[in-house]
Design an enzyme around this catalytic site. Structure first.
Site, PDB file in Angstrom:
ATOM      1  N   ARG A 157     -16.915  12.051 -10.786  1.00  0.00           N
ATOM      2  CA  ARG A 157     -17.529  12.593 -12.009  1.00  0.00           C
ATOM      3  C   ARG A 157     -18.602  11.620 -12.445  1.00  0.00           C
ATOM      4  NH1 ARG A 157     -12.226  12.002 -15.235  1.00  0.00           N
ATOM      5  NH2 ARG A 157     -12.311  10.187 -13.885  1.00  0.00           N
ATOM      6  N   CYS A 283     -23.252  20.461 -11.291  1.00  0.00           N
ATOM      7  CA  CYS A 283     -22.256  21.008 -10.352  1.00  0.00           C
ATOM      8  C   CYS A 283     -21.639  22.332 -10.800  1.00  0.00           C
ATOM      9  CB  CYS A 283     -21.158  19.976 -10.126  1.00  0.00           C
ATOM     10  SG  CYS A 283     -21.755  18.544  -9.229  1.00  0.00           S
TER      11      CYS A 283
HETATM   12  P1  NAD Z   1     -29.369  14.391  -6.235  1.00  0.00           P
HETATM   13  O1  NAD Z   1     -30.392  15.429  -6.399  1.00  0.00           O
HETATM   14  O2  NAD Z   1     -29.131  13.387  -7.305  1.00  0.00           O
HETATM   15  O3  NAD Z   1     -29.634  13.577  -4.885  1.00  0.00           O
HETATM   16  C1  NAD Z   1     -30.032  14.156  -3.676  1.00  0.00           C
HETATM   17  C2  NAD Z   1     -30.895  13.146  -2.948  1.00  0.00           C
HETATM   18  O4  NAD Z   1     -31.165  13.614  -1.636  1.00  0.00           O
HETATM   19  C3  NAD Z   1     -32.260  12.919  -3.611  1.00  0.00           C
HETATM   20  O5  NAD Z   1     -32.457  11.543  -3.834  1.00  0.00           O
HETATM   21  C4  NAD Z   1     -33.260  13.474  -2.590  1.00  0.00           C
HETATM   22  O6  NAD Z   1     -34.484  12.777  -2.608  1.00  0.00           O
HETATM   23  C5  NAD Z   1     -32.505  13.273  -1.295  1.00  0.00           C
HETATM   24  N1  NAD Z   1     -32.955  14.110  -0.184  1.00  0.00           N
HETATM   25  C6  NAD Z   1     -33.236  15.434  -0.185  1.00  0.00           C
HETATM   26  N2  NAD Z   1     -33.621  15.828   1.047  1.00  0.00           N
HETATM   27  C7  NAD Z   1     -33.577  14.738   1.855  1.00  0.00           C
HETATM   28  C8  NAD Z   1     -33.858  14.501   3.223  1.00  0.00           C
HETATM   29  N3  NAD Z   1     -34.284  15.487   4.023  1.00  0.00           N
HETATM   30  N4  NAD Z   1     -33.725  13.261   3.692  1.00  0.00           N
HETATM   31  C9  NAD Z   1     -33.313  12.254   2.892  1.00  0.00           C
HETATM   32  N5  NAD Z   1     -33.017  12.412   1.579  1.00  0.00           N
HETATM   33  C10 NAD Z   1     -33.154  13.642   1.062  1.00  0.00           C
HETATM   34  O7  NAD Z   1     -28.022  15.192  -5.942  1.00  0.00           O
HETATM   35  P2  NAD Z   1     -26.515  14.721  -6.245  1.00  0.00           P
HETATM   36  O8  NAD Z   1     -26.174  14.962  -7.662  1.00  0.00           O
HETATM   37  O9  NAD Z   1     -26.289  13.399  -5.637  1.00  0.00           O
HETATM   38  O10 NAD Z   1     -25.709  15.830  -5.401  1.00  0.00           O
HETATM   39  C11 NAD Z   1     -25.693  15.805  -3.992  1.00  0.00           C
HETATM   40  C12 NAD Z   1     -24.623  16.771  -3.527  1.00  0.00           C
HETATM   41  O11 NAD Z   1     -23.348  16.334  -3.971  1.00  0.00           O
HETATM   42  C13 NAD Z   1     -24.786  18.189  -4.063  1.00  0.00           C
HETATM   43  O12 NAD Z   1     -24.343  19.097  -3.095  1.00  0.00           O
HETATM   44  C14 NAD Z   1     -23.839  18.227  -5.253  1.00  0.00           C
HETATM   45  O13 NAD Z   1     -23.389  19.518  -5.547  1.00  0.00           O
HETATM   46  C15 NAD Z   1     -22.701  17.353  -4.736  1.00  0.00           C
HETATM   47  N6  NAD Z   1     -21.903  16.718  -5.782  1.00  0.00           N
HETATM   48  C16 NAD Z   1     -22.520  16.195  -6.882  1.00  0.00           C
HETATM   49  C17 NAD Z   1     -21.730  15.571  -7.855  1.00  0.00           C
HETATM   50  C18 NAD Z   1     -22.371  15.008  -9.085  1.00  0.00           C
HETATM   51  O14 NAD Z   1     -21.651  14.725 -10.024  1.00  0.00           O
HETATM   52  N7  NAD Z   1     -23.680  14.824  -9.132  1.00  0.00           N
HETATM   53  C19 NAD Z   1     -20.343  15.459  -7.687  1.00  0.00           C
HETATM   54  C20 NAD Z   1     -19.774  15.977  -6.534  1.00  0.00           C
HETATM   55  C21 NAD Z   1     -20.554  16.605  -5.573  1.00  0.00           C
END
Ligand code: NAD
Length: 468
Positions: A157, A283
């Site tokens: 979280r 999320c």
């Molecule tokens: P985010 O948008 O903060 O981070 C994603 C990162 O991936 C960005 O920095 C982006 O620049 C990078 N990226 C995109 N395409 C890329 C590529 N081709 N090569 C390298 N880097 C690349 O997203 P997040 O919040 O970290 O979420 C990521 C995943 O985790 C999602 O599927 C989300 O649903 C899941 N998730 C998020 C949370 C949360 O609390 N944020 C919790 C559990 C699961």
């Protein structure tokens, strides 16, 4: 073990830092050159407790940043995909970032021509994504048998991401091949053996943490479903208590008392039974829609989820109606807004109900002065210059017609009420997070409106004439 993490957002960066913390050598990759430069220069791009300490400790040693997926694949035995899976226009998960990374991984594997590696879905993805990644990688030249794809959904979280990662309720590893499962077990072994938690330099253990951590090994499809079903269930709890809060308002009951009574049942529990202005964040909203879409695709109309979403959307409208009912007309009113992040402890404003409400208030002609301990920079990017930002809760409240609490930051529940009252033009608080007791607020001289509890007027002994 040598680990690659593709994506350095909230999940990727925390996972990379925590993998380094438990002893692995990690290359964390991102294609955002600005973010990468900031990370390499020592910046901490997100607000997350203990993350600065972990980055400081491991950056340049066990944790390195790169713009190259190839570097990460060459160096690693396991490569985690942690890129975004946003909502598409039709509600399904947009998997184009995952697909793009899968193609790059395939090209890198084709070049690497060495040992067996595992690719791990960390991003939240619909069931069958694992099979798609496998297929796309083979189509793009990844040698057959050189890799397997595991699913390792992330349950952290925001706000407590580091401790959630290091002291998880459970680790889910979906792997259809035993050698892939064995690598997953080995990666998390420092947590599942309890070895990490015994270290003198370990990040402090939260009170309720389960030590050692439990790992649940499932099929890849089950792991994918576990993540969507968990988020849907938690969102359902929030919508459920909000619906109960609305009944409490109609009959004059107190939802906090009802929540106590429901939550004391160990089969139900109190967590996630907090009434308020509805869930938000990056999320729940998107994952519910994606889960609904995937269920429909496979012939199940999961209508319960429609209702969860409907109640959540309605909850914001109800809160707006409360503001109108308390202040009558909104045009020209100056409102102090405490909280912009989608919840306390984070700077994340994605799908924040607070931001949505502020946008509605601005449309209705209010002037908004907002304060958030961490999310003001991020909200500047989405709200442009339409609101004024204050340095503190009291500065936001100065000469305001009312104060609204929209995010459950701890500090908003511990305000100096006398100081707040002096700053406000009228002592009115509309609390979307139920951070105060109505009795206490009445005694402190406030008109206090909250969620699922009777409104209170200032106690007579605390009334003073409003300022002109
Ligand atoms: P985010 O948008 O903060 O981070 C994603 C990162 O991936 C960005 O920095 C982006 O620049 C990078 N990226 C995109 N395409 C890329 C590529 N081709 N090569 C390298 N880097 C690349 O997203 P997040 O919040 O970290 O979420 C990521 C995943 O985790 C999602 O599927 C989300 O649903 C899941 N998730 C998020 C949370 C949360 O609390 N944020 C919790 C559990 C699961």
């Amino acid at each position: 073990m040598k680990i690659g993490v593709i994506g350095s957002g909230y999940v990727g960066l925390v996972a990379a830092a925590c993998f380094a913390e438990i002893g692995h050598d990690v290359i964390c990759v991102d294609n955002d050159a600005e973010k990468l430069a900031a990370l390499n220069a020592g910046a901490v791009p997100i607000h997350e407790k203990f993350l600065p300490e972990l980055l400081q400790k491991h950056r340049g040693k066990r944790l390195n940043f790169s713009g190259s997926v190839h570097d990460a694949v060459r160096a690693s035995a396991a490569i985690f995909i942690a890129v975004g899976t946003p909502q598409s226009e039709t509600g399904e998960a947009d998997l184009s970032y995952v697909e793009a990374v899968s193609r790059e991984l395939a090209h890198a594997l084709a070049e690497a021509k060495d040992d067996y590696k595992i690719i791990v879905e960390k991003s939240t993805v619909p069931v069958y994504t694992n099979a798609w990644i496998h297929r796309v990688m083979e189509q793009n030249g990844a040698p057959q048998g050189s890799f397997d794809v595991a699913s390792n959904p992330e349950f952290l979280r925001e706000g407590s991401a580091v401790t959630d990662f290091l002291y998880p309720d459970r680790i889910v590893a979906g792997a259809d091949q035993e050698r892939c499962a064995a690598i997953m077990r080995a990666i998390y072994e420092p947590l599942t053996s309890g070895e990490y938690q015994k270290r003198a330099d370990a990040i402090p253990r939260p009170d309720a943490a389960r030590v050692p951590a439990e790992i649940i090994v499932t099929s890849a499809k089950s792991a994918e479903l576990i993540k969507h079903a968990s988020n849907a269930f938690l969102a359902m709890k929030i919508s459920f208590i909000n619906a109960v809060a609305n009944i409490c308002e109609s009959v004059g009951a107190d939802v906090q008392q009802v929540r106590e009574g429901i939550g004391a049942d160990s089969r139900i529990g109190k967590r996630f039974l907090n009434p308020g202005i509805g869930y938000g964040g990056s999320c729940f909203p998107k994952d519910l829609k994606a889960f609904h879409a995937v269920a429909r695709e496979f012939g199940s109309d999961f209508r319960l989820l429609d209702e969860v979403i409907r109640i959540n959307e309605e909850q914001r409208q109800r809160f707006l109606r409360k503001i109108r009912a308390t202040l009558w007309t909104l045009k020209g009113k100056r409102l102090a807004v405490l909280g912009l992040a989608f919840k306390g402890g984070t700077d994340d404003v994605r799908e924040s109900p607070a931001i949505a409400l502020v946008e509605c208030l601005i449309k209705e002609g209010c002037s908004v002065v907002a304060y958030d301990p961490a999310a003001m920079d991020k909200s500047r990017e989405v709200l442009n210059s339409s609101i004024i930002y204050a340095e503190s809760s009291y500065a936001a409240a100065k000469d305001a017609d009312a104060v609204l609490i929209l995010t459950d930051w701890e500090e908003f529940g511990a305000l100096d009420l006398e100081r707040l009252k002096t700053a406000l033009k009228f002592p009115i608080m509309i609390d979307g997070r139920n951070l105060y007791s109505p009795k206490r607020m009445a005694e402190a001289g406030f008109t206090y409106v909250s969620v699922g509890r009777p409104d209170v007027a200032p106690h007579k002994s605390a009334v003073k004439a409003p300022r002109a």
